[in-house]
Design a protein around this motif. Structure first.
Motif, PDB file in Angstrom:
ATOM      1  N   ARG A 240      -4.376  -9.007  21.927  1.00  0.00           N
ATOM      2  CA  ARG A 240      -5.650  -9.647  22.232  1.00  0.00           C
ATOM      3  C   ARG A 240      -6.757  -8.893  21.518  1.00  0.00           C
ATOM      4  N   TRP A 241      -7.896  -9.551  21.367  1.00  0.00           N
ATOM      5  CA  TRP A 241      -9.041  -8.884  20.764  1.00  0.00           C
ATOM      6  C   TRP A 241     -10.286  -9.201  21.576  1.00  0.00           C
TER       7      TRP A 241
ATOM      8  N   ASP B 166      -2.403 -22.206  22.960  1.00  0.00           N
ATOM      9  CA  ASP B 166      -1.194 -22.678  22.262  1.00  0.00           C
ATOM     10  C   ASP B 166      -0.038 -21.801  22.738  1.00  0.00           C
ATOM     11  N   TYR B 167       0.970 -22.404  23.386  1.00  0.00           N
ATOM     12  CA  TYR B 167       2.052 -21.591  23.957  1.00  0.00           C
ATOM     13  C   TYR B 167       3.394 -22.309  23.886  1.00  0.00           C
TER      14      TYR B 167
ATOM     15  N   ALA C 251      -1.413 -18.573  20.359  1.00  0.00           N
ATOM     16  CA  ALA C 251      -2.832 -18.368  20.089  1.00  0.00           C
ATOM     17  C   ALA C 251      -3.620 -18.827  21.300  1.00  0.00           C
ATOM     18  N   GLY C 252      -4.798 -18.283  21.444  1.00  0.00           N
ATOM     19  CA  GLY C 252      -5.635 -18.706  22.557  1.00  0.00           C
ATOM     20  C   GLY C 252      -7.071 -18.289  22.352  1.00  0.00           C
TER      21      GLY C 252
ATOM     22  N   GLY D 129      -9.571 -13.621  22.005  1.00  0.00           N
ATOM     23  CA  GLY D 129      -8.377 -14.382  21.674  1.00  0.00           C
ATOM     24  C   GLY D 129      -7.084 -13.661  21.965  1.00  0.00           C
ATOM     25  N   TYR D 130      -5.964 -14.406  21.841  1.00  0.00           N
ATOM     26  CA  TYR D 130      -4.616 -13.895  22.090  1.00  0.00           C
ATOM     27  C   TYR D 130      -3.696 -14.330  20.951  1.00  0.00           C
TER      28      TYR D 130
END
Length: 347
Positions: A142-143, A340-341, A275-276, A87-88
């Motif tokens: 990010r993870w 989501d941006y 989020a991503g 994710g971001y």
């Protein structure tokens, strides 16, 4: 030992700073190859004359090309042995980047969490991309899920960071130079729709699709100097749960963004990533489609542009006329990306 096998989960330390190798000067050749791979048609990034009339000194890079170049620097040190990019959050495009500029990346390890099976762990990093003057052009968190070298290895310290769910739009307001909304030619840009024409809750099916070929995604990932084994090493990929090479998640983002031109042609620049998630895998031969939802419209104290908060959903092998989405606790099987941006739109 002179070769580098990449870091495993137990090699990371909370709070450490990683200065990534190989600064990259981005050229017009990179821009041309990026255009050939994804086909984005946004006018500001396609025409120097259009960009100058609007208020830029010339055409900037596509923001996702900047993202990929910055991201690619981190892979050998962060995600070479990753199983998945999870994710971001807290992403910010701090200023436009132009051909001829040199980008470098530094990351800080902000979180570590071992998986319950002790075979893997999640590594959280905050990465900052800078130009040759040391000015920040992009930052994001990010993870990733990273293998352990030794399942029995003890983990010194664990911490899961608290990350903002939405980037404050006011924090993104100064990312662009002063522009002239009156000089923005909507006919040449390909759409009459400006900031005021979008409404919260509106959903847009981007209609078109792109089939991904094996050579394309590998050329793209090499362009970004992303060395993750799961994208290139077919032999190593056989040992994963997918059993084949996995397409880089950023490739999906760029494909979906290019497809979004049909409906969002005047959404000319990215501002932030809230989020991503890469919901599912993509493989060569699959066809990508996309749809978007307007989540918010933000005034940011400028008379030239406003910000739209957009949710972009990409699918594989399923057109988006029915807007494939979440299903209960999961997703429709066709969904591969949920991003989501924030993005700039002329007034």
């Amino acid at each position: 030992m002179k070769t580098n096998p990449g870091r495993f989960f137990e090699d990371f330390r909370l709070g450490e700073t990683i200065r990534h190798a190989t600064p990259r000067t981005v050229t017009v050749g990179d821009v041309a190859l990026y255009t050939g791979l994804y086909g984005p048609r946004f006018a500001v990034q396609s025409s120097d004359a259009f960009a100058r009339a609007f208020g830029y000194p010339r055409s900037p890079l596509d923001d996702l090309l900047t993202f990929h170049m910055v991201f690619g620097k981190t892979v050998p040190d962060v995600s070479l042995n990753a199983l998945a990019n999870l994710g971001y959050a807290e992403g910010g495009f701090r200023r436009p980047v132009y051909p001829g500029e040199t980008l470098s990346t530094v990351s800080e390890v902000i979180g570590l969490k071992e998986s319950s099976n002790r075979q893997t762990g999640v590594v959280y990093v905050r990465s900052v991309g800078s130009d040759e003057r040391g000015e920040t052009v992009l930052s994001y968190c990010r993870w990733v899920l990273v293998r352990k070298r030794d399942p029995e290895a003890a983990i010194a310290e664990e911490h899961v960071p608290s990350l903002a769910k939405v980037v404050d739009p006011q924090d993104l307001a100064g990312a662009l130079p002063k522009l002239s909304a009156a000089a923005y030619d909507t006919e040449l840009a390909g759409s009459p729709h400006r900031f005021a024409d979008y409404a919260v809750g509106e959903k847009i099916d981007h209609v078109d699709g792109m089939t991904v070929e094996e050579a394309e995604h590998q050329i793209a990932t090499r362009l970004f100097q992303n060395t993750a084994k799961v994208h290139f090493d077919g032999l190593a990929a056989k040992d994963t749960r997918f059993g084949r090479r996995l397409i880089y998640g950023g490739h999906v983002i760029s494909l979906a963004r290019a497809l979004s031109f049909n409906g969002l042609a005047n959404v000319f620049a990215l501002a932030g990533i809230n989020a991503g998630r890469h919901v599912g895998p993509l493989f060569a031969g699959d066809t990508v489609y996309a749809w978007s939802e307007v989540l918010a419209c933000a005034e940011i104290g400028r008379d030239d542009v406003g910000l739209l908060r957009l949710r972009m959903v990409a699918t594989k092998n399923q057109p988006c006329g029915t807007f494939p989405d979440r299903v209960g606790e999961g997703y429709d099987p066709a969904v591969i990306l949920d991003l989501d941006y924030w993005a700039f739109v002329p007034k």
